[in-house]
Design a protein around this motif. Structure first.
Motif, PDB file in Angstrom:
ATOM      1  N   LEU A  15       0.818  -1.212   0.000  1.00 51.54           N
ATOM      2  CA  LEU A  15       0.000   0.000   0.000  1.00 51.54           C
ATOM      3  C   LEU A  15       0.854   1.265   0.000  1.00 51.54           C
ATOM      4  CD1 LEU A  15      -2.818  -0.931   2.546  1.00 51.54           C
ATOM      5  CD2 LEU A  15      -2.916  -1.002   0.056  1.00 51.54           C
ATOM      6  N   PHE A  16       2.104   1.145   0.435  1.00 53.18           N
ATOM      7  CA  PHE A  16       2.975   2.313   0.554  1.00 53.18           C
ATOM      8  C   PHE A  16       3.960   2.414  -0.613  1.00 53.18           C
ATOM      9  CE2 PHE A  16       1.708   0.908   4.787  1.00 53.18           C
ATOM     10  CZ  PHE A  16       1.075   2.050   5.251  1.00 53.18           C
ATOM     11  N   GLY A  17       3.708   1.639  -1.673  1.00 55.20           N
ATOM     12  CA  GLY A  17       4.543   1.727  -2.857  1.00 55.20           C
ATOM     13  C   GLY A  17       5.834   0.945  -2.699  1.00 55.20           C
ATOM     14  N   GLY A  18       6.669   1.038  -3.724  1.00 55.35           N
ATOM     15  CA  GLY A  18       7.946   0.339  -3.686  1.00 55.35           C
ATOM     16  C   GLY A  18       7.802  -1.110  -4.118  1.00 55.35           C
ATOM     17  N   GLU A  19       8.944  -1.805  -4.203  1.00 52.43           N
ATOM     18  CA  GLU A  19       8.955  -3.196  -4.618  1.00 52.43           C
ATOM     19  C   GLU A  19       8.531  -4.102  -3.470  1.00 52.43           C
ATOM     20  OE1 GLU A  19      12.781  -4.175  -6.072  1.00 52.43           O
ATOM     21  OE2 GLU A  19      12.718  -2.756  -7.745  1.00 52.43           O
ATOM     22  N   ALA A  20       7.996  -5.253  -3.835  1.00 55.63           N
ATOM     23  CA  ALA A  20       7.583  -6.235  -2.827  1.00 55.63           C
ATOM     24  C   ALA A  20       8.817  -6.775  -2.096  1.00 55.63           C
ATOM     25  CB  ALA A  20       6.829  -7.375  -3.504  1.00 55.63           C
ATOM     26  N   GLN A  21       8.795  -6.713  -0.782  1.00 57.27           N
ATOM     27  CA  GLN A  21       9.904  -7.185   0.052  1.00 57.27           C
ATOM     28  C   GLN A  21       9.579  -8.599   0.539  1.00 57.27           C
ATOM     29  OE1 GLN A  21      12.679  -5.282   0.402  1.00 57.27           O
ATOM     30  NE2 GLN A  21      11.697  -3.774  -0.955  1.00 57.27           N
ATOM     31  N   ILE A  22       9.876  -9.582  -0.307  1.00 57.74           N
ATOM     32  CA  ILE A  22       9.474 -10.955  -0.030  1.00 57.74           C
ATOM     33  C   ILE A  22      10.109 -11.488   1.251  1.00 57.74           C
ATOM     34  CG2 ILE A  22       9.394 -13.310  -0.919  1.00 57.74           C
ATOM     35  CD1 ILE A  22       7.676 -11.336  -2.459  1.00 57.74           C
ATOM     36  N   ARG A  23      11.411 -11.308   1.398  1.00 56.01           N
ATOM     37  CA  ARG A  23      12.099 -11.891   2.553  1.00 56.01           C
ATOM     38  C   ARG A  23      11.627 -11.270   3.852  1.00 56.01           C
ATOM     39  NH1 ARG A  23      16.001 -15.339   1.735  1.00 56.01           N
ATOM     40  NH2 ARG A  23      16.908 -14.960   3.762  1.00 56.01           N
ATOM     41  N   SER A  24      11.311  -9.989   3.832  1.00 53.62           N
ATOM     42  CA  SER A  24      10.779  -9.354   5.032  1.00 53.62           C
ATOM     43  C   SER A  24       9.416  -9.940   5.389  1.00 53.62           C
ATOM     44  CB  SER A  24      10.664  -7.841   4.822  1.00 53.62           C
ATOM     45  OG  SER A  24      10.073  -7.222   5.949  1.00 53.62           O
ATOM     46  N   ALA A  25       8.560 -10.143   4.389  1.00 50.17           N
ATOM     47  CA  ALA A  25       7.242 -10.720   4.647  1.00 50.17           C
ATOM     48  C   ALA A  25       7.348 -12.145   5.167  1.00 50.17           C
ATOM     49  CB  ALA A  25       6.398 -10.686   3.374  1.00 50.17           C
ATOM     50  N   GLN A  26       8.331 -12.893   4.683  1.00 52.53           N
ATOM     51  CA  GLN A  26       8.509 -14.266   5.133  1.00 52.53           C
ATOM     52  C   GLN A  26       8.969 -14.348   6.584  1.00 52.53           C
ATOM     53  OE1 GLN A  26      11.229 -15.628   2.117  1.00 52.53           O
ATOM     54  NE2 GLN A  26       9.604 -16.465   0.822  1.00 52.53           N
ATOM     55  N   ARG A  27       9.443 -13.252   7.133  1.00 52.31           N
ATOM     56  CA  ARG A  27       9.859 -13.240   8.533  1.00 52.31           C
ATOM     57  C   ARG A  27       8.723 -12.849   9.474  1.00 52.31           C
ATOM     58  NH1 ARG A  27      14.681 -10.989   6.268  1.00 52.31           N
ATOM     59  NH2 ARG A  27      13.983  -8.875   6.777  1.00 52.31           N
ATOM     60  N   THR A  28       7.520 -12.706   8.955  1.00 55.43           N
ATOM     61  CA  THR A  28       6.364 -12.437   9.806  1.00 55.43           C
ATOM     62  C   THR A  28       6.237 -13.525  10.869  1.00 55.43           C
ATOM     63  OG1 THR A  28       5.178 -11.302   8.034  1.00 55.43           O
ATOM     64  CG2 THR A  28       3.853 -12.205   9.821  1.00 55.43           C
ATOM     65  N   SER A  29       5.964 -13.130  12.091  1.00 47.74           N
ATOM     66  CA  SER A  29       5.911 -14.094  13.180  1.00 47.74           C
ATOM     67  C   SER A  29       4.770 -13.759  14.133  1.00 47.74           C
ATOM     68  CB  SER A  29       7.241 -14.115  13.947  1.00 47.74           C
ATOM     69  OG  SER A  29       7.490 -12.840  14.529  1.00 47.74           O
ATOM     70  N   GLY A  30       4.443 -14.708  14.966  1.00 49.86           N
ATOM     71  CA  GLY A  30       3.398 -14.494  15.955  1.00 49.86           C
ATOM     72  C   GLY A  30       3.150 -15.758  16.751  1.00 49.86           C
ATOM     73  N   TYR A  31       2.052 -15.771  17.473  1.00 46.09           N
ATOM     74  CA  TYR A  31       1.691 -16.938  18.268  1.00 46.09           C
ATOM     75  C   TYR A  31       0.196 -16.913  18.559  1.00 46.09           C
ATOM     76  CZ  TYR A  31       1.994 -13.523  22.084  1.00 46.09           C
ATOM     77  OH  TYR A  31       1.828 -12.413  22.865  1.00 46.09           O
ATOM     78  N   VAL A  32      -0.335 -18.094  18.806  1.00 50.25           N
ATOM     79  CA  VAL A  32      -1.714 -18.262  19.259  1.00 50.25           C
ATOM     80  C   VAL A  32      -1.655 -19.016  20.581  1.00 50.25           C
ATOM     81  CG1 VAL A  32      -3.981 -19.247  18.754  1.00 50.25           C
ATOM     82  CG2 VAL A  32      -2.581 -18.354  16.891  1.00 50.25           C
ATOM     83  N   GLU A  33      -2.406 -18.552  21.567  1.00 52.59           N
ATOM     84  CA  GLU A  33      -2.430 -19.190  22.875  1.00 52.59           C
ATOM     85  C   GLU A  33      -3.873 -19.427  23.302  1.00 52.59           C
ATOM     86  OE1 GLU A  33       1.449 -17.035  24.918  1.00 52.59           O
ATOM     87  OE2 GLU A  33      -0.570 -16.258  25.293  1.00 52.59           O
ATOM     88  N   SER A  34      -4.076 -20.498  24.016  1.00 50.59           N
ATOM     89  CA  SER A  34      -5.384 -20.787  24.586  1.00 50.59           C
ATOM     90  C   SER A  34      -5.174 -21.417  25.948  1.00 50.59           C
ATOM     91  CB  SER A  34      -6.179 -21.727  23.672  1.00 50.59           C
ATOM     92  OG  SER A  34      -7.484 -21.940  24.185  1.00 50.59           O
TER      93      SER A  34
END
Length: 373
Positions: free
Chosen positions: A85-104
């Motif tokens: 949404l902010f322009g520029g080239e797609a940063q694939i490696r940065s997107a692949q480093r997306t992280s998180g967790y789910v807890e219950s």
């Protein structure tokens, strides 16, 4: 989303129903999270090749692996879409480093009865905004997140320690110029889908003193929220390495705001023990209260948390046992209350994506690292 994988029933296989329901539940979770995985305008791979966020699959992939991969892929696609949404080239490696967790988790105390909760946290960078901006989304206790009062044991326990008000949270974070001793960031976002509320939170972490065995750091978190007004959280932590497997922490934290009765405070002494093979245990003695409340000392007692990998690097279990003496009405006699609880945590991203650098989950996730370059 990932392409469906054919499922062949075996003699001991319960059939496709469980997997089908799991996929439906995960799809619903992705929609609730507003992560635009299916319709996002992300870069398409050449015909015959996988999407940059898509992970290889196999027909006999365990459900936990499938769930972890689906969450990771959804977050990766969302990161590409939002960064685009902010322009520029797609940063694939940065997107692949997306992280998180789910807890219950589910817990029971004699004082409060049964409590169940589910938490979700997804964080991804937006490199097209000069490498300092990140986005976050999840479900957590609104007050704890905004006030910087996620007071876990350092094993990232999902069990409640304060009155809970779990809500969906989303926004952007900006990492201010920092140094080895001082780190700072600002988060701007919104909480709640039913009654949206905006908030702004700034956090400063300062390493006041450190050597090979000791670390003292202080933190200050001014915040503002449209419903509850302004406030400030101050905290200080002293950490001492006793042995290679034992860490002692003494923590003091207090919050003042437009809705607190005086200072909402917590004092705790925690002993962490590393049992190796991703197992750990923590022992905590604590007291908490509000200085100007009818009962200024709300609770004191102790807890023990044991953390065990059920599937290494994929699924973790936590068992909590505790005993405390809570009271919120000074006219009522203070009585003891036991606590027991069990929880599951499913991390995803960063260390599990083949294109992402390996990473070891931090021992203490109770304090989020500020986004940085």
């Amino acid at each position: 989303m990932r392409r469906p994988v054919a499922h062949e029933a075996g003699p001991n296989d319960p059939g496709p129903t469980a997997r089908h329901l799991a996929r439906r539940a995960l799809a619903l979770l992705s929609l609730c999270c507003c992560l635009p995985a299916a319709g996002a305008e992300t870069p398409d791979a050449p015909p015959g090749l996988l999407h940059p966020c898509q992970l290889p699959t196999s027909e006999d992939e365990p459900l936990v692996d499938e769930t972890q991969a689906l969450l990771e892929e959804t977050g990766c696609r969302a990161a590409l879409w939002l960064d685009g949404l902010f322009g520029g080239e797609a940063q694939i490696r940065s997107a692949q480093r997306t992280s998180g967790y789910v807890e219950s988790s589910v817990s029971y105390t004699q004082f409060d009865g049964f409590d169940t909760r589910t938490r979700l946290r997804v964080r991804f960078d937006l490199p097209n905004l000069k490498e300092r901006v990140s986005a976050f989304f999840g479900r957590d206790d609104e007050d704890d997140f905004i006030r910087d009062r996620t007071e876990a044991f350092g094993l990232r326990s999902q069990f409640p320690t304060l009155a809970d008000r779990d809500e969906w949270l989303a926004g952007l974070g900006y990492g201010l110029p920092s140094s080895e001793r001082l780190q700072a960031d600002v988060k701007v976002g919104a909480a709640s889908l039913r009654e949206p509320r905006a908030f702004v939170r700034m956090r400063l972490h300062y390493n006041a003193w450190s050597d090979y065995q000791n670390l003292v750091y202080v933190r200050a978190t001014p915040f503002w929220q449209t419903r509850d007004g302004v406030g400030l959280t101050l905290g200080v932590d002293y950490n001492h390495v006793l042995t290679p497997s034992l860490l002692l922490r003494v923590t003091e934290v207090g919050t003042i705001s437009d809705i607190t009765q005086g200072v909402d405070w917590l004092s705790a002494v925690i002993l962490y023990q590393n049992l190796r093979d991703e197992r750990a245990i923590a022992y905590q003695l604590f007291a908490r209260g509000e200085t100007d409340a009818p009962e200024p000392l709300f609770e004191y007692g102790g807890r023990t948390i044991y953390r065990q990998p059920l599937i290494p690097a994929k699924l973790y279990g936590e068992l909590v046992l505790g005993y405390s003496w809570p009271r919120d009405d000074p006219a009522v006699k203070r009585e003891g209350s036991y606590e027991i609880g069990f929880g599951l945590e499913l991390p995803f991203g960063r260390g599990t994506h083949p294109a992402a650098p390996a990473a070891t989950p931090p021992a203490d996730r109770s304090a989020e690292p500020p986004p940085g370059p």
